[in-house]
Write a protein that holds these residues in place. Structure first.
Motif, short mmCIF file in Angstrom:
data_model
loop_
_atom_site.label_atom_id
_atom_site.label_comp_id
_atom_site.label_asym_id
_atom_site.label_seq_id
_atom_site.Cartn_x
_atom_site.Cartn_y
_atom_site.Cartn_z
N SER A 16 0.82 -1.20 0.00
CA SER A 16 0.00 0.00 0.00
C SER A 16 0.86 1.26 0.00
O SER A 16 0.59 2.22 -0.74
CB SER A 16 -0.92 -0.01 1.23
OG SER A 16 -1.82 1.07 1.22
N TYR A 19 2.39 1.57 -3.51
CA TYR A 19 1.41 1.97 -4.52
C TYR A 19 1.02 3.43 -4.34
O TYR A 19 0.80 4.15 -5.32
CB TYR A 19 0.18 1.06 -4.43
CG TYR A 19 -0.68 1.10 -5.67
CD1 TYR A 19 -0.21 0.64 -6.89
CD2 TYR A 19 -1.98 1.58 -5.61
CE1 TYR A 19 -0.99 0.67 -8.03
CE2 TYR A 19 -2.78 1.61 -6.74
CZ TYR A 19 -2.28 1.15 -7.94
OH TYR A 19 -3.08 1.18 -9.07
N GLU A 22 3.60 5.51 -6.01
CA GLU A 22 3.55 5.43 -7.48
C GLU A 22 2.27 6.03 -8.05
O GLU A 22 2.27 6.56 -9.17
CB GLU A 22 3.67 3.96 -7.92
CG GLU A 22 5.02 3.34 -7.61
CD GLU A 22 5.21 1.96 -8.22
OE1 GLU A 22 6.35 1.51 -8.29
OE2 GLU A 22 4.20 1.34 -8.62
N TYR A 26 -4.26 7.15 -5.24
CA TYR A 26 -4.61 6.05 -4.33
C TYR A 26 -4.54 6.50 -2.88
O TYR A 26 -5.40 6.14 -2.06
CB TYR A 26 -3.69 4.86 -4.57
CG TYR A 26 -3.73 3.82 -3.47
CD1 TYR A 26 -4.82 2.96 -3.35
CD2 TYR A 26 -2.70 3.72 -2.54
CE1 TYR A 26 -4.88 2.02 -2.33
CE2 TYR A 26 -2.75 2.78 -1.52
CZ TYR A 26 -3.83 1.93 -1.42
OH TYR A 26 -3.88 1.01 -0.41
N GLY A 63 -5.76 -6.53 -3.39
CA GLY A 63 -4.97 -6.11 -4.53
C GLY A 63 -5.35 -6.91 -5.75
O GLY A 63 -6.11 -7.89 -5.66
N GLU A 188 6.38 -3.87 -8.13
CA GLU A 188 6.55 -2.47 -8.50
C GLU A 188 6.49 -2.31 -10.01
O GLU A 188 6.76 -3.25 -10.77
CB GLU A 188 7.91 -1.95 -7.99
CG GLU A 188 8.00 -1.82 -6.48
CD GLU A 188 9.38 -1.37 -6.03
OE1 GLU A 188 10.32 -1.36 -6.87
OE2 GLU A 188 9.53 -1.03 -4.84
N HIS A 219 3.03 -6.12 -12.23
CA HIS A 219 2.92 -5.04 -11.26
C HIS A 219 1.56 -5.11 -10.60
O HIS A 219 0.64 -5.74 -11.12
CB HIS A 219 3.10 -3.67 -11.94
CG HIS A 219 2.16 -3.44 -13.07
ND1 HIS A 219 2.55 -3.56 -14.39
CD2 HIS A 219 0.85 -3.13 -13.11
CE1 HIS A 219 1.52 -3.33 -15.17
NE2 HIS A 219 0.47 -3.07 -14.42
N ILE A 220 1.46 -4.47 -9.45
CA ILE A 220 0.15 -4.38 -8.81
C ILE A 220 -0.72 -3.50 -9.70
O ILE A 220 -0.34 -2.40 -10.09
CB ILE A 220 0.28 -3.83 -7.37
CG1 ILE A 220 -1.04 -3.97 -6.61
CG2 ILE A 220 0.81 -2.42 -7.33
CD1 ILE A 220 -1.32 -5.36 -6.13
N HIS A 222 -4.15 -2.71 -9.14
CA HIS A 222 -4.86 -1.77 -8.28
C HIS A 222 -4.88 -2.29 -6.85
O HIS A 222 -4.69 -3.48 -6.61
CB HIS A 222 -6.29 -1.48 -8.78
CG HIS A 222 -7.22 -2.65 -8.79
ND1 HIS A 222 -7.50 -3.38 -9.92
CD2 HIS A 222 -7.94 -3.23 -7.80
CE1 HIS A 222 -8.36 -4.34 -9.64
NE2 HIS A 222 -8.64 -4.28 -8.35
N ARG A 290 -3.29 1.48 -14.56
CA ARG A 290 -3.47 1.30 -13.11
C ARG A 290 -4.51 2.29 -12.58
O ARG A 290 -4.60 3.43 -13.03
CB ARG A 290 -2.14 1.48 -12.39
CG ARG A 290 -1.09 0.48 -12.86
CD ARG A 290 0.08 0.40 -11.93
NE ARG A 290 0.77 1.66 -11.78
CZ ARG A 290 1.78 1.85 -10.93
NH1 ARG A 290 2.19 0.86 -10.17
NH2 ARG A 290 2.38 3.01 -10.85
#
Length: 463
Positions: A16, A19, A22, A26, A63, A188, A219-220, A222, A290
């Motif tokens: 978290s 994110y 980045e 969020y 996630g 990431e 990558h994540i 969301h 994203r």
């Protein structure tokens, strides 16, 4: 030693934080969610915590990640296995989406009640389906599978640590720290330049396919906080100038108990990415993949309750098609009021939702013996019912979120026959059983009824 649940909580928090750095919007979403939750708690008191303590709700995240091959998915299962997370549910987004979303999915999450109470982190994990000829012809499939075979998403050191954590249920502190560093880094956003021509080739089929198979990393995609009033959250985010998708996915807001899952998100942002042109030049570009999602969780429905929910969705679709211009939310609210009971007691009585049952320890003695029927035990104050939180996902809602954040519909050739994927196939790929969420909720409810029977001296669990 650092236990699995501590690893899971630390991973969720670090993910978290990463994110938020980045994708700054969020962080705004998390802040507004916290504000809404605090306001609801002040206004409603204990009722606000009917579906989980405010501590759990505030810490809660899910996630979403996307991978390209069965081997990559199996490695993901090892990483999440280290965190005490199991694959639950099979979701075919190919069939749930009107546009091209060529993935099947599962969700990794804790399944034990105590583990969920400690930290209910979930990761919705999607697998690309190159074998489906509706999306990928033979040539593109071969190119895509060759590209995917040439990449490595997760370093061997991470996977070795994951296997040790899963086998032992814990890691020494130094190894735990190394595991967390490697795991967060694996999700990431990579600075490596993206092959623009290859990415655009896949994007013509599906933006989701391009996000999975057009890059050499994952990558994540969301992260999702949980909020107690998603309609108020939507309003406040819009007031702050953040562009939200058009609707809140899932059941409508109505006068009855919250059930299943409601979700919405802010729109995917155009993020700067380095792109490599066919002549080898690296240029600055932007990709829109994203976003930030938010969810409100309700009561888990039984198989019978879920069948009624799905039938109601179909009726809303029919009515909306028959009466264009009518507000879908109004249609849904009217149908829900007609077809669903508006109290927890009636949901339980009709077998539509799951509850755990607990003996009331301070019931005044009146000389009577406890009845054997569940409805009478409830009416006479022998037991109380607590709703079981819905811990899983809705394929149509997930597809709706994906679609709402796509700029193009993509392409799908419906003259071709779909490739077959199902829960049994996915279990074979993972080398571990994909659990049925309905079975998990039913087992949880049945365990509580067995405990009631023992405590009250009944011959059998009440029904």
């Amino acid at each position: 030693m650092i236990s699995q649940w501590q690893l899971r909580a630390a991973f969720a928090q670090r993910l978290s934080d990463m994110y938020g750095r980045e994708v700054p919007a969020y962080t705004t979403l998390v802040d507004v969610s916290r504000e809404v939750n605090e306001d609801v708690l002040r206004a409603q008191g204990a009722d606000a915590e009917r579906l989980g303590s405010i501590g759990r709700v505030t810490a809660e995240r899910h996630g979403a990640i996307r991978v390209g091959t069965p081997a990559e998915l199996q490695q993901v299962a090892r990483i999440f296995g280290a965190l005490g997370m199991h694959p639950v549910g099979f979701y075919d987004l190919r069939e749930a989406a009107a546009s091209a979303v060529p993935v099947v999915s599962t969700a990794f999450r804790p399944v034990d009640g105590a583990e969920l109470a400690r930290n209910p982190f979930r990761v919705f994990t999607s697998l690309l389906t190159p074998a489906d000829p509706r999306f990928f012809d033979a040539d593109l499939r071969a190119r895509l599978e060759n590209f995917l075979a040439g990449r490595q998403l997760f370093p061997p050191e991470l996977l070795d640590l994951a296997d040790r954590a899963e086998a032992a249920g814990e890691l020494p502190e130094a190894d735990a720290e190394r595991f967390l560093q490697l795991a967060v880094h694996a999700f990431e956003l990579s600075p490596e330049p993206v092959d623009r021509a290859w990415y655009e080739t896949l994007e013509r089929v599906s933006a989701v396919a391009a996000d999975i198979g057009g890059v050499r990393s994952t990558h994540i995609n969301h992260l999702t906080p949980r909020v107690l009033d998603i309609d108020e959250l939507y309003r406040r985010m819009t007031e702050r100038g953040i562009e939200m998708i058009d609707t809140i996915q899932g059941p409508p807001r109505w006068q009855g108990p919250d059930v299943l899952l409601r979700q919405t998100s802010f729109r995917a942002l155009a993020e700067p990415r380095a792109l490599r042109t066919p002549d080898g030049e690296v240029i600055s570009g932007a990709l829109r993949v994203r976003f930030g999602e938010v969810e409100a969780r309700g009561i888990a429905l039984t198989r019978q309750g879920r069948a009624r929910y799905d039938a109601l969705l179909a009726r809303v679709d029919e009515e909306a098609a028959r009466r264009p211009g009518t507000d879908r939310a109004d249609l849904a609210r009217a149908l829900w009021a007609e077809e669903l009971p508006d109290t927890e007691r009636e949901l339980a009585a009709q077998g539509l939702a799951h509850f755990t049952y607990h003996v009331v320890s301070d019931r005044p003695g009146d000389g009577s013996s406890p009845p054997t029927r569940l409805d009478e035990l409830l009416e006479q104050g022998w037991v109380r019912a607590e709703p079981v939180v819905y811990e899983d996902f809705l394929p149509r809602s997930a597809a709706g979120i994906f679609q709402s954040n796509l700029s193009e519909e993509g392409t799908r050739n419906n003259d071709q026959e779909a490739a077959a994927y199902d829960s049994a196939w996915l279990s074979g790929v993972l080398g571990r059983e994909v659990l049925d969420p309905f079975d998990l909720y039913e087992e949880q409810q049945n365990r509580s009824l067995a405990q009631v029977a023992r405590a009250l001296g009944l011959d059998r669990p009440p029904r």
